[in-house]
Design an enzyme around this catalytic site. Structure first.
Site, PDB file in Angstrom:
ATOM      1  CE1 TYR A 442      -1.102  -0.070   4.876  1.00  0.00           C
ATOM      2  CE2 TYR A 442       1.072  -0.049   4.174  1.00  0.00           C
ATOM      3  CZ  TYR A 442       0.042  -0.082   5.271  1.00  0.00           C
ATOM      4  OH  TYR A 442       0.405  -0.050   6.527  1.00  0.00           O
ATOM      5  CD  GLU A 443      -0.500   5.074   1.906  1.00  0.00           C
ATOM      6  OE1 GLU A 443      -0.616   5.988   0.974  1.00  0.00           O
ATOM      7  OE2 GLU A 443      -1.483   4.797   2.452  1.00  0.00           O
ATOM      8  N   GLY A 444       1.459   3.007  -2.671  1.00  0.00           N
ATOM      9  CA  GLY A 444       2.276   2.700  -3.972  1.00  0.00           C
ATOM     10  C   GLY A 444       3.189   1.747  -3.674  1.00  0.00           C
TER      11      GLY A 444
END
Length: 596
Positions: A442-444
């Site tokens: 997550y978060e890229g």
């Protein structure tokens, strides 16, 4: 369920001896009065709160998870979470690094960063609730209107209200240019927003009286793609004029995602059914504003993985010293017992030292980046601010990807130390592995971070940012290259610096002919640069430890041993990674998609 003790001694080493933050902060007018005593006091109190209040809720929170009521769209967090949050707010922890203008304590990011490591070691799932709020605070502080700041920032700073970021939709993840949520302007200056968001961490919960959602959506006639995205502030409850919560806004939780880990945090599907919101910044410029939040979140994920690495390592050490199995290959070390503690075995020590080295490297790295953020935001010299901003931009994808990669390795090794007990839930180790694995995504994803580093941050400016950081390494190597006591650290550091320079030029030249070369090289390339950063910091820490190794404080002996292990056992990974990065795209792209 195990234990956690905040690594305050190593934090003090990093802040006071490695970074010399007290001297650095004197150059920043806003922090010129922050001294070692203040820093140490915050660390001590933070250690008590995280170990005493949050850590006992980690395992139980994972087992219980969050409960969603479909009829009322409400979410109940695990037992004890709400009460712990109340203590957090009453203790003033939410306001630690916030602007005094909005009720904050005005302490530096570099100190808040150490506290967040403790929070994440103690309970990552719980920490995500206030952690996201800080990102919302930073975004509103930089891009909000005067009225938005006046109404919302004091509530975020106090912790009375929390925040989220609502980006992802069912049909698009990282490719936000495909999002479909819509915002229609209203006569009163607000916007009516409709759409569906997924994977929204802390999207709904019972810990604060209001939740402020930062939502990406499209205005009418917006350009296609990412150039047509706007950012909106959408509160769960609309504030009254006196600042209290008022009418319920139609942004609701439709369901909680069933995840492999981080069960104590509510990852929500959010439905906007004509919710009322206010634009942040300019129309169609929302992604630029949201990047403030996203970058804060990426740094935060790095801190999550540092926290997990540390707590997993601590508990593996305790187990390895207590568990007896077999005899040492060099003869019994505990002859009065039927077997020796497993810490006598070489490979158990390899697993433990892997966790220790990756924790200590990450602690130095993230503290360094946090200090650069303080310099970027508060230094009186514009040139210094610009240089610090460039360095933070360069290092942010490495913080997110390299530290989360390493945490996955370190927590897996820590679980392995426990043998069969490692995958049994009651020991708590398998939770750290599950939680750590999510952080790579997550978060890229880490591939996205690698593409950002190589394609945008390095090749995008012809290597200017990397060269500036490389000059610091080169200067350190030149200053210490003749010191025979440091040669075991300086020589591999200098050699790796030269290899990174050559590898960067080679990939850049190949990319002119074929853009797939960037995608093929990006992931191993980021790990190589990550090791360059760690090598630089470990060499500096080793120098300090060498100077004090005769001290009665055995801390320096341990620090030196950890640095030696890193250079002997972990840094050599770069040889393989460089070969992978150089192998090109042909071996990846030659196979026709139909043949997979």
């Amino acid at each position: 369920m195990g234990q956690y003790v905040a690594p305050i001694r190593d934090m003090q080493f990093v802040l006071h001896e490695f970074l010399k933050v007290e001297d650095e902060l004197k150059a920043l007018p806003d922090y010129s009065e922050v001294d070692a005593d203040i820093i140490n006091q915050v660390l001590e109190e933070g250690g008590k709160f995280t170990a005493g209040v949050l850590f006992p809720l980690n395992h139980s929170g994972d087992r219980e998870g969050c409960k969603h009521d479909a009829a009322t769209h409400t979410v109940t967090t695990p037992k004890g979470f709400k009460e712990a949050y109340k203590q957090y707010v009453e203790g003033g922890w939410a306001a630690l690094a916030c602007d005094p203008e909005y009720g904050g304590q005005g302490l530096p990011v570099v100190l808040n960063n150490s506290f967040y490591e403790m929070l994440n070691s103690a309970n990552q799932a719980w920490t995500m609730y206030p952690g996201l709020s800080h990102g919302a605070y930073e975004c509103l502080k930089e891009h909000g209107t005067a009225q938005q700041k006046e109404v919302y920032l004091p509530k975020l700073v106090s912790g009375e209200w929390t925040g989220t970021m609502c980006l992802t939709e069912p049909h698009c993840g990282t490719d936000l240019g495909m999002l479909r949520s819509k915002a229609i302007p209203q006569d009163d200056g607000s916007w009516k927003i409709t759409g569906n968001k997924i994977f929204i961490s802390a999207g709904e919960h019972d810990m604060s009286e209001n939740i402020l959602h930062l939502v990406l959506a499209r205005v009418p006639d917006a350009p296609e793609g990412s150039k047509g995205i706007s950012l909106f502030l959408v509160p769960k409850y609309l504030p009254k004029e006196d600042g209290s919560v008022g009418e319920r806004n139609p942004i609701t939780c439709g369901a909680i995602e069933e995840k492999m880990g981080i069960h104590g945090n509510s990852t929500c599907q959010m439905n906007l059914d004509g919710a009322k919101g206010w634009i942040i910044g300019q129309p169609n410029k929302g992604l630029n504003a949201m990047f403030v939040f996203m970058n804060a979140a990426r740094l935060g994920v790095g801190m999550q993985s540092l926290g997990l690495t540390e707590v997993a390592y601590q508990n593996a050490v305790i187990y390895a010293k207590d568990r007896i199995q077999m005899r040492s290959l060099t003869g019994p070390k505990n002859p009065e017992q039927p077997a020796d503690p497993i810490i006598v075995h070489a490979d158990v020590r390899r697993m433990l030292l892997t966790g220790r080295a990756y924790a200590e490297g990450a602690r130095a790295f993230t503290s360094y980046v946090a200090l650069q953020i303080d310099r970027e935001l508060h230094h009186p010299d514009e040139d210094v601010r610009k240089e610090a901003a460039d360095e933070v931009a360069l290092l942010t994808p490495i913080v997110k990807a390299f530290i989360t990669d390493n945490a996955w390795i370190a927590t897996s090794e820590a679980m392995q130390v426990f043998g069969g007990h490692g995958y049994i839930a009651e020991w708590g180790m398998e939770q750290y592995v599950r939680d750590a694995r999510i952080n790579l995504i997550y978060e890229g994803t880490n591939t996205i971070q690698s593409l950002d580093l190589l394609g945008r941050k390095i090749l995008g400016d012809n290597g200017a940012k990397l060269r500036k950081f490389g000059e610091k390494i080169k200067s350190f190597v030149e200053e210490n290259g003749l010191d025979e006591n440091l040669s075991e650290f300086i020589t591999p550091l200098g050699e790796l610096g030269d290899k990174v320079t050559k590898l960067t030029m080679e990939i850049g030249m190949k990319a002119f002919q074929n853009a797939d070369e960037v995608g093929a090289a990006a992931v191993p390339y980021l790990r190589v640069v990550g090791h360059l950063v760690y090598s630089y910091f470990f060499a500096q820490m080793a120098k300090i430890a060498l100077e004090k190794q005769d001290s009665t404080d055995t801390f320096y002996k341990a620090k030196l041993a950890t640095a030696r292990f890193y250079f002997a056992r972990l840094q050599p990974e770069t040889a393989t990674l460089i070969r992978q990065a150089r192998s090109g795209s042909a071996n990846l792209m030659a196979l026709d998609a139909d043949l997979f």
